[in-house]
Design an enzyme around this catalytic site. Structure first.
Site, short mmCIF file in Angstrom:
data_model
loop_
_atom_site.label_atom_id
_atom_site.label_comp_id
_atom_site.label_asym_id
_atom_site.label_seq_id
_atom_site.Cartn_x
_atom_site.Cartn_y
_atom_site.Cartn_z
N LYS A 137 1.04 -1.27 0.01
CA LYS A 137 -0.04 -0.01 0.10
C LYS A 137 0.88 1.12 0.09
O LYS A 137 1.91 0.95 0.53
CB LYS A 137 -0.69 0.06 1.17
CG LYS A 137 -0.46 -0.32 2.60
CD LYS A 137 0.77 0.35 3.17
CE LYS A 137 0.56 1.94 3.48
NZ LYS A 137 1.93 2.54 4.17
N TYR A 222 -4.35 4.32 6.25
CA TYR A 222 -4.89 3.39 6.99
C TYR A 222 -6.28 3.88 7.80
O TYR A 222 -7.20 2.96 7.98
CB TYR A 222 -3.80 3.26 8.42
CG TYR A 222 -2.85 2.42 7.84
CD1 TYR A 222 -3.04 0.92 7.84
CD2 TYR A 222 -1.61 2.76 7.68
CE1 TYR A 222 -2.00 0.53 7.63
CE2 TYR A 222 -0.49 2.09 7.27
CZ TYR A 222 -0.68 0.77 7.26
OH TYR A 222 0.25 0.03 6.86
P1 NDP Z 1 12.38 1.39 2.26
O1 NDP Z 1 13.18 2.64 2.04
O2 NDP Z 1 12.90 0.76 3.72
O3 NDP Z 1 12.74 0.20 1.45
C1 NDP Z 1 12.45 0.46 0.16
C2 NDP Z 1 13.24 -0.48 -0.87
O4 NDP Z 1 12.92 -0.33 -2.17
C3 NDP Z 1 14.75 -0.09 -0.84
O5 NDP Z 1 15.62 -0.50 0.12
C4 NDP Z 1 15.36 -0.52 -2.11
O6 NDP Z 1 15.56 -1.95 -2.08
C5 NDP Z 1 14.01 -0.45 -3.14
N1 NDP Z 1 13.97 0.87 -4.20
C6 NDP Z 1 14.17 0.46 -5.45
N2 NDP Z 1 14.03 1.82 -5.87
C7 NDP Z 1 14.19 2.48 -5.08
C8 NDP Z 1 14.46 3.97 -5.04
N3 NDP Z 1 14.36 4.59 -6.16
N4 NDP Z 1 14.58 4.60 -3.76
C9 NDP Z 1 14.36 4.01 -2.60
N5 NDP Z 1 14.16 2.55 -2.67
C10 NDP Z 1 14.07 1.89 -3.81
O7 NDP Z 1 10.80 1.37 2.22
P2 NDP Z 1 9.68 0.54 3.13
O8 NDP Z 1 10.13 -0.73 2.91
O9 NDP Z 1 9.64 1.09 4.29
O10 NDP Z 1 8.53 0.94 2.13
C11 NDP Z 1 8.23 0.11 0.76
C12 NDP Z 1 6.81 0.19 0.73
O11 NDP Z 1 6.23 -0.64 1.80
C13 NDP Z 1 5.81 1.27 0.42
O12 NDP Z 1 5.09 1.11 -0.61
C14 NDP Z 1 5.43 1.53 1.84
O13 NDP Z 1 4.36 2.22 1.88
C15 NDP Z 1 4.95 0.21 2.36
N6 NDP Z 1 5.13 -0.17 3.51
C16 NDP Z 1 4.02 -0.89 4.04
C17 NDP Z 1 3.80 -1.19 5.50
C18 NDP Z 1 2.79 -1.87 6.02
O14 NDP Z 1 2.65 -2.25 7.30
N7 NDP Z 1 1.97 -2.51 5.28
C19 NDP Z 1 4.98 -0.66 6.40
C20 NDP Z 1 5.95 0.09 5.66
C21 NDP Z 1 6.11 0.12 4.35
P3 NDP Z 1 16.93 -2.60 -2.82
O15 NDP Z 1 18.06 -1.89 -2.58
O16 NDP Z 1 16.65 -4.03 -2.54
O17 NDP Z 1 16.57 -2.41 -4.37
#
Ligand code: NDP
Length: 371
Positions: A137, A222
């Site tokens: 989401k 949420y």
């Molecule tokens: P993070 O920044 O921690 O991780 C995102 C990952 O996406 C990065 O580590 C990277 O992984 C990859 N990525 C690819 N392209 C990019 C870019 N241009 N910039 C940054 N990261 C990039 O974010 P979150 O994990 O917190 O959030 C990711 C998604 O999950 C969002 O859509 C958020 O809304 C959702 N979310 C949902 C939650 C829930 O409870 N359902 C809780 C937290 C987040 P790599 O290095 O492996 O490519």
């Protein structure tokens, strides 16, 4: 009484009733036992960041889902995760190569856990590679994108699910059961407070292109989604007001604080707050003609706590993502129907509401909703 309720809930997270999201007067759930013995859903995780780390840990306790692939732009993470989760090199991809999952029989579905602004293109590419998609989401950054994703998955004949983990959470499901059984009476009012004070000003969550907006996309959603599963109806109008205390940190198109109000066809109204500028905001309250429920925390990672006019909510806590991924495996592999939908159309409804909230902020006008 409480025991029978617990048994009911243990069976409830995926229900046999293939029905649209109806009002409580119309709704009658048919609980069926979980099928936690069946085939295992083999999942590639895309975007190995903060949330994927939590999902991967929770999946270690799943009975129906396991990690079999990795997609990342960071080679060092791939190496580390390969070792930790025993993933072979042939199941690892980067953002240029992941269309090749098409030819990988070890992967049934890809779970997209990247920044919001990337979901649209990534989900469509996975659909075209013939794999089911689970997308975090918000499903996309506006309803137009969301519709294109739904269409692409339909055309490709794959399922599209959205990471709505609360739809599998036992205390939430108990409140939904009570509401659908009429235990709160006619629903009159819902309040949703969703927010936290965001840190690092350089993170993608404060970048309009990658985030699609601000707090509303990330945390306000949420209260939007919660208002719908708590009230049990889809809203028909919305009004909204935006305030901003820091124009530097929260640039144009990145909302800091928005209050919004929703009207529901049965007469209930909702009053909600979405913010990146206040802590301790994770609370739902709902009142009906016969009873009430308050939950705090209401959508955090749990344990979810709360009480109704009948007493404390007392369902056991299990990591939300474990329940979610087992439940999603049952949806994808067994065609099970969840109590509250988690499909692309559910994600699209929230995007339509977000579009309307932004339009209401910009115009000062009440927006009609047709979901
Ligand atoms: P993070 O920044 O921690 O991780 C995102 C990952 O996406 C990065 O580590 C990277 O992984 C990859 N990525 C690819 N392209 C990019 C870019 N241009 N910039 C940054 N990261 C990039 O974010 P979150 O994990 O917190 O959030 C990711 C998604 O999950 C969002 O859509 C958020 O809304 C959702 N979310 C949902 C939650 C829930 O409870 N359902 C809780 C937290 C987040 P790599 O290095 O492996 O490519």
């Amino acid at each position: 009484m409480r025991n029978s309720r617990r048994n009911f809930l243990q069976q409830l997270a995926v229900s046999a009733a293939a029905m649209p999201f109806l009002t409580f007067e119309q709704q009658a759930y048919t609980p069926v036992p979980h099928n936690r013995q069946g085939r295992v859903l083999r999942v590639a995780l895309m975007g190995l960041g903060g949330y994927a780390t939590r999902v991967a840990e929770a999946m270690q306790s799943c009975k129906r889902a396991k990690i079999t692939g990795l997609i990342s732009g960071t080679p060092a993470k791939i190496k580390e995760w390969q070792a930790k989760y025993n993933i072979p090199e042939k199941n690892c991809y980067n953002y240029e190569t992941f269309d090749q999952v098409k030819d990988n029989p070890d992967i049934d579905a890809v779970y997209v856990i990247t920044p919001n602004g990337l979901h649209h293109d990534q989900v469509i590419r996975i659909a075209r590679a013939g794999k089911h998609v689970i997308c975090e989401k918000p499903m996309a950054i506006n309803a137009r994108e969301g519709q294109e994703m739904v269409d692409a998955c339909r055309e490709a004949g794959v399922k599209l699910l959205v990471g709505y983990r609360m739809h599998f959470e036992p205390n939430t499901l108990e409140v939904i059961r009570m509401r659908s059984a009429g235990e709160f009476g006619k629903i009159m009012f819902f309040q949703g407070l969703s927010g936290f004070k965001i840190g690092d000003p350089t993170q993608w969550r404060l970048d309009k292109t990658l985030a699609g907006g601000g707090a509303m996309m990330d945390i306000g959603i949420y209260s939007i989604n919660g208002s719908r599963y708590m009230v049990g109806e889809d809203p028909i109008w919305v009004t909204a007001q935006e305030t901003k205390t820091d124009e530097v940190k929260f640039k144009a198109g990145v909302d800091e604080t928005i209050q919004f109000q929703l009207g529901f066809p049965g007469g209930a109204v909702a009053s909600c707050l979405s913010t990146y500028n206040m802590n301790y905001l994770d609370r739902f309250f709902m009142t009906g003609e016969k009873g009430f429920v308050e939950m705090q925390p209401s959508t955090g990672y749990g344990p979810i706590k709360g009480r109704t006019h009948q007493g404390a909510l007392a369902q056991p806590h299990v990591m939300h993502q474990t329940l979610q991924m087992d439940g999603m495996a049952e949806i994808i592999l067994d065609d099970s129907q969840p109590v509250v939908p988690v499909d692309g159309l559910e994600g699209l409804k929230d995007l339509k509401i977000i579009d309307a909230i932004y339009a209401a902020c910009a115009t000062g006008q009440r927006q009609k909703l047709s979901l």
